[in-house]
Structures are given as structure tokens and as C-alpha cells.
Design a protein around this motif. Sequence first.
Motif, mmCIF file in Angstrom:
data_model
loop_
_atom_site.group_PDB
_atom_site.id
_atom_site.type_symbol
_atom_site.label_atom_id
_atom_site.label_comp_id
_atom_site.label_asym_id
_atom_site.label_seq_id
_atom_site.Cartn_x
_atom_site.Cartn_y
_atom_site.Cartn_z
ATOM 1 N N ARG A 42 0.845 -1.320 0.013
ATOM 2 C CA ARG A 42 -0.172 -0.069 -0.097
ATOM 3 C C ARG A 42 0.874 1.428 0.049
ATOM 4 N NH1 ARG A 42 -4.489 -1.705 4.045
ATOM 5 N NH2 ARG A 42 -2.799 -1.633 5.464
ATOM 6 N N CYS A 48 -12.529 -6.262 10.593
ATOM 7 C CA CYS A 48 -11.349 -5.952 10.345
ATOM 8 C C CYS A 48 -11.398 -4.776 9.517
ATOM 9 C CB CYS A 48 -10.383 -7.035 10.012
ATOM 10 S SG CYS A 48 -8.802 -6.339 10.019
ATOM 11 N N THR A 71 -7.925 -3.960 6.862
ATOM 12 C CA THR A 71 -7.830 -4.893 5.664
ATOM 13 C C THR A 71 -8.723 -5.199 4.821
ATOM 14 O OG1 THR A 71 -5.842 -6.103 6.954
ATOM 15 C CG2 THR A 71 -6.767 -7.115 5.075
ATOM 16 N N ASN A 96 -11.108 -7.472 3.578
ATOM 17 C CA ASN A 96 -11.293 -8.862 3.848
ATOM 18 C C ASN A 96 -11.879 -9.581 2.744
ATOM 19 O OD1 ASN A 96 -10.385 -8.588 6.814
ATOM 20 N ND2 ASN A 96 -12.117 -7.340 6.481
ATOM 21 N N GLY A 99 -8.191 -10.254 7.796
ATOM 22 C CA GLY A 99 -6.665 -9.735 7.952
ATOM 23 C C GLY A 99 -6.620 -9.376 9.428
ATOM 24 N N VAL A 155 -1.873 -5.151 4.560
ATOM 25 C CA VAL A 155 -2.421 -4.919 3.023
ATOM 26 C C VAL A 155 -2.968 -6.108 2.492
ATOM 27 C CG1 VAL A 155 -0.234 -5.806 2.030
ATOM 28 C CG2 VAL A 155 -1.819 -4.230 0.595
ATOM 29 N N SER A 156 -2.737 -7.434 3.156
ATOM 30 C CA SER A 156 -3.273 -8.491 2.636
ATOM 31 C C SER A 156 -3.902 -9.459 3.839
ATOM 32 C CB SER A 156 -2.114 -9.416 1.962
ATOM 33 O OG SER A 156 -2.782 -10.962 1.458
ATOM 34 N N ASP A 157 -4.896 -10.101 3.621
ATOM 35 C CA ASP A 157 -5.594 -11.103 4.573
ATOM 36 C C ASP A 157 -5.041 -12.368 4.619
ATOM 37 O OD1 ASP A 157 -6.714 -12.168 2.310
ATOM 38 O OD2 ASP A 157 -8.684 -11.175 2.752
ATOM 39 N N GLY A 202 -3.135 -13.192 8.681
ATOM 40 C CA GLY A 202 -4.630 -13.425 8.720
ATOM 41 C C GLY A 202 -5.142 -14.902 8.795
#
Length: 340
Positions: A155, A193, A196, A198, A221, A225-227, A233
Motif C-alpha cells: 500500500r 477488521c 484490511t 477482507n 486480516g 495490506v493482505s488477509d 490472517g
Amino acid sequence: MPSTGLSLGPKLRYLVERARRIDVGSVIERAKEVHEQHGKAVPLVVADMLWSAARRDVAFQDYVDYDFAILTREERATFMTHPVSMQLAAKYAHPDHRVLFENKIEFNRRFDRFLRREWLVVEAGNADAVRAFVEKHGTIVAKVPVSHMGLGVHRYHAEEVQDWAAFHRGLLERDEILLEEVIVQHPDLAAVCPGTVNTTRITAFNDGSDVHILAIAQKFGRGAVSDQMSFGGFYTMLDDAGHAIGAGYDSHGHVHEKHPDTGFPIAQFQLPFMEEVRAFIDRVARIVPQVQYVGWDVVVSPDGPVLVEGNWGAGVYENKPSVTGIRTGHKPRYRKAIGF
């Protein structure tokens, strides 16, 4: 439609390759995890894991994740496993069309109307366009075109960029050349969340006439930036109505009755717009009929589902009996739809 069933050749090749690469130490470590969780003797677990891998197409991590140590043979047979999924993926994804799912830029081009967000490819000489794109959206996601497990995703915030020429040059050097507008998720997802986006993983099979939803997993997440699990996650399985069947869990032995950051009770989660999600998958799964077995990642926005990506190597998300109390998996659904 290709013939049903899984041929012996790919399975034998998989077993030979698996035997060649087997890490005995890793097997023992996993057996120790099983011992700690279920009190089973390590030597017996090791023997059972090896037998299950050789005769039942059960990956070592599958054995741990799906609590095979406490299941009967009949119960184990209901669980989908990664080796079987890999064989299905190889059989039902035409090699000439896999690149559409392997390369995120090619995927965006083909599925653009389902993305419902703006995106831009970074190229030599378009620093001004990159600046305009980032400043317009404030925060963007940059992706490496070919990557797995959420790696190569970052990000960036416009307010933090001091030198736009250097920023553009850095994106090219790191191969982060796909820029995307950040997806705005539905408030029901943000309640679990907010940091993130999701995603919902929906594994589906297009038999040439109907699109069958085989399994639905909701990923959450931890603000990254990612789940994906590599970012901390975890996931829970959803039923056909989009409701969580239990708490969340991952492949590292963590169980989450509540989200660690927000306290949201995972078992109470309900995916919004579930009927719209089903219709959405039915549409996207028909765009490339040569790739029939796909794990689709979608996000439900305030206005309905949007597409993140499709994975021709669909992977497996399954029920964890010790968490949910349910001692059966999704394999019968796969068999009914695909016929193997």
C-alpha cells in the motif's frame, strides 16, 4: 466437457515428486503439533501421516489442519485435500489459458468489468500518469503481476511521496507495476477488521452448463495490506447462506473465537449480499470456460460483490473439526459437481 475422473498418471507423478522432496524433520515437527493438540503418540502419527499421504492423497499440513488424528477413516474421506485439488487444477485448466489467472495484469484486462475499481499499469515514461492516479485516490495498492500468497503487494499513500520521479522509478525496479484503487468493503466486513480488505474465497467449478459453488471461506486480516496467513490472517468456512460455521483458524495452530483486534465474534459473521455473490460467481466463472476449476477471491462492497482475482490452482479451504465440532468436509460436494 473433459472426461470425468482423475487419471493415475498425474497421481503417480505427484507421489514420486513428493517422495523425492520429503522432509522427514518437517513431518516429525507436524506430528509433534498433533501430539500437543490431540495427545496422539508421535511415532504413530508419523506413520499415519505417511500412509495417508501415499494412499489417500493427504498432504502433511492437511493432516494437521483438518484434525485427521481424531477422525475415522470415513470422516477423513469427506475432506478435500491439496494433492487432490492440484490434480483437479491440472486437469481442468487448459495450459494456454492459465496465464490469464497467473498474471494479474492479464487478469484485470479480461475481467475488467467485474473489478469495479480503477487500475493502471506502470510503464517507462508514465510518471505523470502514476502521480495523477495516486493523488486522485490518496491510497493505492501496488502489485507484482506474478506472485502468490499475497506476496508482492504493498500500500502507498500519496501524502507520503516526496519525489514522484523516484517513486515511479522504484515501482518499476520492484516490478510493482499494477496499481489499483483500494476497494471499499461493506460495513459488515469492516466491523470485523477495518484495516484490511477482507476477501471471500469461493471455489467453483464450471461443468460447461452449470457453475457449482464447492466451498466458501471468509478470510480476515490483521490490518495489513493482505488477509493471507503470511500477513497474519485467518479464515472461517461459510455455509450456503453465507454464515460462519464456527470460529476462525489458520495453519499455525491459532484459533480465534473473536477477532484479535476488534473483538468481533467470528461465529456470528454473516456475509452480506449472499444471493448477489452467487449470481456474480455464476457470471465470472463463464468468462474463461477453458479454466473450469477456480478459486475466486471477491470482496463484498456496500453495493455488492467485486472481483479481486481468480486462482486456477484453487488451493483448499476446509472445515477444522476441533474448532467447529463438525467432523465432515466438502469433498462430497466436489465429487458430485466434478464427478471424480
